[in-house]
Design a protein around this motif. Sequence first.
Motif, mmCIF file in Angstrom:
data_model
loop_
_atom_site.group_PDB
_atom_site.id
_atom_site.type_symbol
_atom_site.label_atom_id
_atom_site.label_comp_id
_atom_site.label_asym_id
_atom_site.label_seq_id
_atom_site.Cartn_x
_atom_site.Cartn_y
_atom_site.Cartn_z
ATOM 1 N N VAL A 25 48.103 44.295 51.435
ATOM 2 C CA VAL A 25 47.364 45.144 50.492
ATOM 3 C C VAL A 25 46.003 44.517 50.211
ATOM 4 O O VAL A 25 44.980 45.221 50.191
ATOM 5 N N LYS A 26 45.963 43.211 50.024
ATOM 6 C CA LYS A 26 44.687 42.527 49.776
ATOM 7 C C LYS A 26 43.714 42.757 50.932
ATOM 8 O O LYS A 26 42.529 43.035 50.713
ATOM 9 N N LYS A 27 44.211 42.644 52.173
ATOM 10 C CA LYS A 27 43.354 42.881 53.349
ATOM 11 C C LYS A 27 42.822 44.307 53.340
ATOM 12 O O LYS A 27 41.643 44.542 53.619
ATOM 13 N N ALA A 28 43.700 45.257 53.043
ATOM 14 C CA ALA A 28 43.296 46.665 53.035
ATOM 15 C C ALA A 28 42.245 46.934 51.956
ATOM 16 O O ALA A 28 41.231 47.594 52.220
ATOM 17 N N LEU A 29 42.476 46.428 50.759
ATOM 18 C CA LEU A 29 41.519 46.655 49.668
ATOM 19 C C LEU A 29 40.183 45.998 49.964
ATOM 20 O O LEU A 29 39.122 46.579 49.684
ATOM 21 N N THR A 30 40.212 44.810 50.555
ATOM 22 C CA THR A 30 38.972 44.135 50.941
ATOM 23 C C THR A 30 38.227 44.971 51.971
ATOM 24 O O THR A 30 37.004 45.156 51.875
ATOM 25 N N TRP A 31 38.958 45.505 52.956
ATOM 26 C CA TRP A 31 38.327 46.335 53.985
ATOM 27 C C TRP A 31 37.700 47.576 53.355
ATOM 28 O O TRP A 31 36.561 47.939 53.679
ATOM 29 N N LEU A 32 38.432 48.219 52.462
ATOM 30 C CA LEU A 32 37.893 49.418 51.798
ATOM 31 C C LEU A 32 36.645 49.070 50.990
ATOM 32 O O LEU A 32 35.639 49.787 51.059
ATOM 33 N N ASP A 33 36.689 47.964 50.244
ATOM 34 C CA ASP A 33 35.530 47.534 49.456
ATOM 35 C C ASP A 33 34.346 47.207 50.364
ATOM 36 O O ASP A 33 33.215 47.633 50.102
ATOM 37 N N ASP A 34 34.598 46.461 51.447
ATOM 38 C CA ASP A 34 33.528 46.070 52.370
ATOM 39 C C ASP A 34 32.881 47.275 53.041
ATOM 40 O O ASP A 34 31.719 47.213 53.454
ATOM 41 N N ASN A 35 33.641 48.365 53.167
ATOM 42 C CA ASN A 35 33.126 49.572 53.809
ATOM 43 C C ASN A 35 32.706 50.638 52.793
ATOM 44 O O ASN A 35 32.491 51.801 53.162
ATOM 45 N N ASN A 36 32.608 50.236 51.533
ATOM 46 C CA ASN A 36 32.149 51.119 50.451
ATOM 47 C C ASN A 36 32.929 52.432 50.381
ATOM 48 O O ASN A 36 32.340 53.499 50.215
ATOM 49 N N ILE A 37 34.234 52.332 50.520
ATOM 50 C CA ILE A 37 35.106 53.508 50.447
ATOM 51 C C ILE A 37 35.793 53.478 49.087
ATOM 52 O O ILE A 37 36.455 52.503 48.732
ATOM 53 N N SER A 38 35.600 54.549 48.328
ATOM 54 C CA SER A 38 36.181 54.586 46.983
ATOM 55 C C SER A 38 37.676 54.915 47.055
ATOM 56 O O SER A 38 38.124 55.649 47.936
ATOM 57 N N TYR A 39 38.405 54.341 46.131
ATOM 58 C CA TYR A 39 39.850 54.546 46.094
ATOM 59 C C TYR A 39 40.353 54.296 44.682
ATOM 60 O O TYR A 39 39.687 53.663 43.868
ATOM 61 N N THR A 40 41.531 54.810 44.434
ATOM 62 C CA THR A 40 42.258 54.510 43.204
ATOM 63 C C THR A 40 43.502 53.744 43.618
ATOM 64 O O THR A 40 44.245 54.205 44.484
ATOM 65 N N PHE A 41 43.702 52.574 43.021
ATOM 66 C CA PHE A 41 44.843 51.747 43.378
ATOM 67 C C PHE A 41 45.978 51.952 42.393
ATOM 68 O O PHE A 41 45.781 51.940 41.187
ATOM 69 N N HIS A 42 47.181 52.134 42.927
ATOM 70 C CA HIS A 42 48.388 52.304 42.130
ATOM 71 C C HIS A 42 49.325 51.145 42.449
ATOM 72 O O HIS A 42 49.824 51.038 43.570
ATOM 73 N N ASP A 43 49.541 50.273 41.473
ATOM 74 C CA ASP A 43 50.404 49.112 41.648
ATOM 75 C C ASP A 43 51.839 49.511 41.306
ATOM 76 O O ASP A 43 52.127 49.929 40.186
ATOM 77 N N TYR A 44 52.728 49.384 42.293
ATOM 78 C CA TYR A 44 54.133 49.748 42.074
ATOM 79 C C TYR A 44 54.753 48.997 40.908
ATOM 80 O O TYR A 44 55.699 49.479 40.290
ATOM 81 N N LYS A 45 54.251 47.809 40.608
ATOM 82 C CA LYS A 45 54.806 47.017 39.505
ATOM 83 C C LYS A 45 54.497 47.669 38.158
ATOM 84 O O LYS A 45 55.244 47.524 37.207
ATOM 85 N N LYS A 46 53.375 48.388 38.096
ATOM 86 C CA LYS A 46 52.970 49.049 36.844
ATOM 87 C C LYS A 46 53.255 50.546 36.871
ATOM 88 O O LYS A 46 53.477 51.153 35.823
ATOM 89 N N GLU A 47 53.200 51.149 38.055
ATOM 90 C CA GLU A 47 53.435 52.584 38.230
ATOM 91 C C GLU A 47 54.433 52.780 39.370
ATOM 92 O O GLU A 47 54.026 53.015 40.505
#
Length: 116
Positions: A14-36
């Motif tokens: 997940v960390k790799k994926a979020l870093t890739w999305l951030d590095d490519n300026n792709i907006s997203y909403t993250f849903h953490d299974y631990k909280k949701e």
Amino acid sequence: MALQVYGIKNCNTVKKALTWLDDNNISYTFHDYKKEPATLEQLTGWEKKVSWESLVNKKGTTWRKLSAEEQAEVVDAATANHVLLKNNSMIKRPLIESPKGIILGFDEEEYQDKLT
């Protein structure tokens, strides 16, 4: 439309994926299974787009902690959903809802193809 990304914040994939999305300026909403935690409605919706088998992460520690009997009981979507609802960490991560469908895991080529 912002992507919907589901997973667990401290998961390396997940960390790799979020870093890739951030590095490519792709907006997203993250849903953490631990909280949701994922719901049955979400699981059945995802299963209309990808197979229930692909949602079950059989390589992770949560799957390996199940007894052989419990693993053998996962034979269809209903039994998989029962186990996945009790153990959200067994859902393949990250799970991304995108305009081009569901993306499971992290594959840079697939992300490049489907998200840019």
